[in-house]
Design an enzyme around this catalytic site. Structure first.
Site, PDB file in Angstrom:
ATOM      1  N   TYR A   1      35.746 -37.222  64.622  1.00  0.00           N
ATOM      2  CA  TYR A   1      36.580 -36.448  65.778  1.00  0.00           C
ATOM      3  C   TYR A   1      37.766 -37.615  66.190  1.00  0.00           C
ATOM      4  CZ  TYR A   1      37.066 -34.786  70.453  1.00  0.00           C
ATOM      5  OH  TYR A   1      37.820 -34.004  71.625  1.00  0.00           O
TER       6      TYR A   1
ATOM      7  N   THR B   1      24.195 -36.585  74.160  1.00  0.00           N
ATOM      8  CA  THR B   1      23.069 -36.661  75.059  1.00  0.00           C
ATOM      9  C   THR B   1      23.506 -36.851  76.577  1.00  0.00           C
ATOM     10  OG1 THR B   1      22.785 -39.039  74.685  1.00  0.00           O
ATOM     11  CG2 THR B   1      21.820 -37.609  73.026  1.00  0.00           C
TER      12      THR B   1
ATOM     13  N   MET C   1      37.807 -25.006  78.043  1.00  0.00           N
ATOM     14  CA  MET C   1      39.199 -25.442  78.595  1.00  0.00           C
ATOM     15  C   MET C   1      40.215 -24.140  78.235  1.00  0.00           C
ATOM     16  SD  MET C   1      39.813 -29.297  77.683  1.00  0.00           S
ATOM     17  CE  MET C   1      39.505 -29.227  75.994  1.00  0.00           C
TER      18      MET C   1
ATOM     19  N   ASN D   1      44.110 -25.192  71.366  1.00  0.00           N
ATOM     20  CA  ASN D   1      43.039 -25.688  72.016  1.00  0.00           C
ATOM     21  C   ASN D   1      41.639 -25.716  71.186  1.00  0.00           C
ATOM     22  OD1 ASN D   1      41.575 -25.831  74.891  1.00  0.00           O
ATOM     23  ND2 ASN D   1      40.301 -24.114  73.946  1.00  0.00           N
TER      24      ASN D   1
ATOM     25  N   ASP E   1      39.970 -17.331  63.264  1.00  0.00           N
ATOM     26  CA  ASP E   1      39.488 -18.587  62.811  1.00  0.00           C
ATOM     27  C   ASP E   1      40.681 -19.354  62.406  1.00  0.00           C
ATOM     28  OD1 ASP E   1      38.762 -20.654  61.063  1.00  0.00           O
ATOM     29  OD2 ASP E   1      37.598 -19.406  59.678  1.00  0.00           O
ATOM     30  N   VAL E   2      41.032 -20.684  63.083  1.00  0.00           N
ATOM     31  CA  VAL E   2      42.133 -21.120  63.062  1.00  0.00           C
ATOM     32  C   VAL E   2      42.600 -21.941  61.785  1.00  0.00           C
ATOM     33  CG1 VAL E   2      42.186 -21.734  65.656  1.00  0.00           C
ATOM     34  CG2 VAL E   2      41.107 -23.154  63.874  1.00  0.00           C
TER      35      VAL E   2
ATOM     36  N   THR F   1      32.568 -29.388  79.564  1.00  0.00           N
ATOM     37  CA  THR F   1      32.479 -28.164  78.699  1.00  0.00           C
ATOM     38  C   THR F   1      31.184 -27.988  77.985  1.00  0.00           C
ATOM     39  OG1 THR F   1      33.656 -29.344  76.704  1.00  0.00           O
ATOM     40  CG2 THR F   1      35.180 -28.337  78.572  1.00  0.00           C
TER      41      THR F   1
ATOM     42  N   LYS G   1      41.733 -36.392  65.918  1.00  0.00           N
ATOM     43  CA  LYS G   1      42.533 -36.248  67.300  1.00  0.00           C
ATOM     44  C   LYS G   1      43.804 -37.255  67.126  1.00  0.00           C
ATOM     45  CE  LYS G   1      40.333 -32.720  69.206  1.00  0.00           C
ATOM     46  NZ  LYS G   1      40.810 -31.596  69.399  1.00  0.00           N
TER      47      LYS G   1
END
Length: 245
Positions: A152, A195, A18, A87, A60-61, A187, A156
């Site tokens: 994750y 999987t 992205m 991003n 490196d963020v 992506t 988010k």
């Protein structure tokens, strides 16, 4: 129509997926871009592809020093920074029972802390530019619950909350802050992180019955970054084929 003419954007995670789609579209629409990523080979290759309107900086963020270097490089090359696209991201599909502190720390560092550091770092440059736009890439996982993806999903959701807080804090500087919530996008991170069976299930659960394309997310980012969204801040835009409907 060059919707980004005169704008200078820092895009993290810009070497592929992205981020690369966003960078290509921004340049096509008249912007200059600072490509930030830890993947130096692909980042440099993309900068060469995009020509004089792009510069690559290893970023490196999670590193405030890297952020300072990236902003300095952008300012020296293009004169200002008035757009930031957070991003860069890390993915894990583990459910709570199988999660580990190590994975938790890694995802918080990249997905949450990296967004925080980036937003804070760019404020002085945007104030100097007279305003700006920050677009934080969250996820449809940041809009709803669901199985697995415990770490994750949590990070988010955090991006969503930080976006709304920053929108209030920065509005008086003319800095807009919004979030994009992609669903299953084709992506490398998704295709290698899940999987094939999991991705097939995602397609079946998506009302539009397909994976999204990075370019479709880029179009949404372009809108929020551009002057066309001048009265939009604190918003969350799902680009997810209806999966969060």
């Amino acid at each position: 129509m060059n919707r980004m003419a005169g704008h200078v954007a820092v895009i993290t995670g810009a070497a592929n997926g992205m981020g690369a789609a966003e960078a290509r579209l921004f340049v096509e629409e008249g912007a200059a871009v600072v490509l930030g990523d830890v993947d130096e080979a692909r980042g440099q290759a993309l900068a060469e592809e995009l020509g004089a309107s792009a510069v690559f900086v290893r970023l490196d963020v999670t590193s405030p020093a890297d952020w300072a270097a990236a902003l300095r490089a952008g300012g020296e090359r293009f004169g200002k920074i008035d757009v930031l696209v957070n991003n860069a991201g890390a993915f894990d599909a583990s459910p709570l029972e199988e999660s580990t502190a190590e994975v938790f720390d890694r995802l918080v560092a990249v997905n949450q802390y990296g967004v925080y550091v980036g937003m804070q770092a760019v404020v002085p440059a945007m104030k100097e530019a007279g305003g700006g736009s920050i677009v934080n890439i969250s996820s449809s996982a940041g809009l709803r619950g669901g199985p697995a993806q415990f770490h994750y999903r949590g990070t988010k959701w955090a991006v969503r909350g930080m976006t709304k807080g920053a929108a209030y804090d920065l509005a008086h500087y003319g800095i807009r802050v919004n979030s994009i919530h992609p669903g299953p996008i084709a992506t490398e991170m998704l295709l290698s992180g899940n999987t094939p069976e999991v991705n097939e299930t995602l397609v079946r659960r998506t009302p539009l019955r397909r994976l999204g394309r990075p370019e479709e997310v880029a179009q949404a980012v372009l809108f929020l970054a551009s002057d066309e969204a001048g009265y939009v801040t604190g918003a969350e835009l799902a680009v997810d084929g209806g999966i969060s409907a």
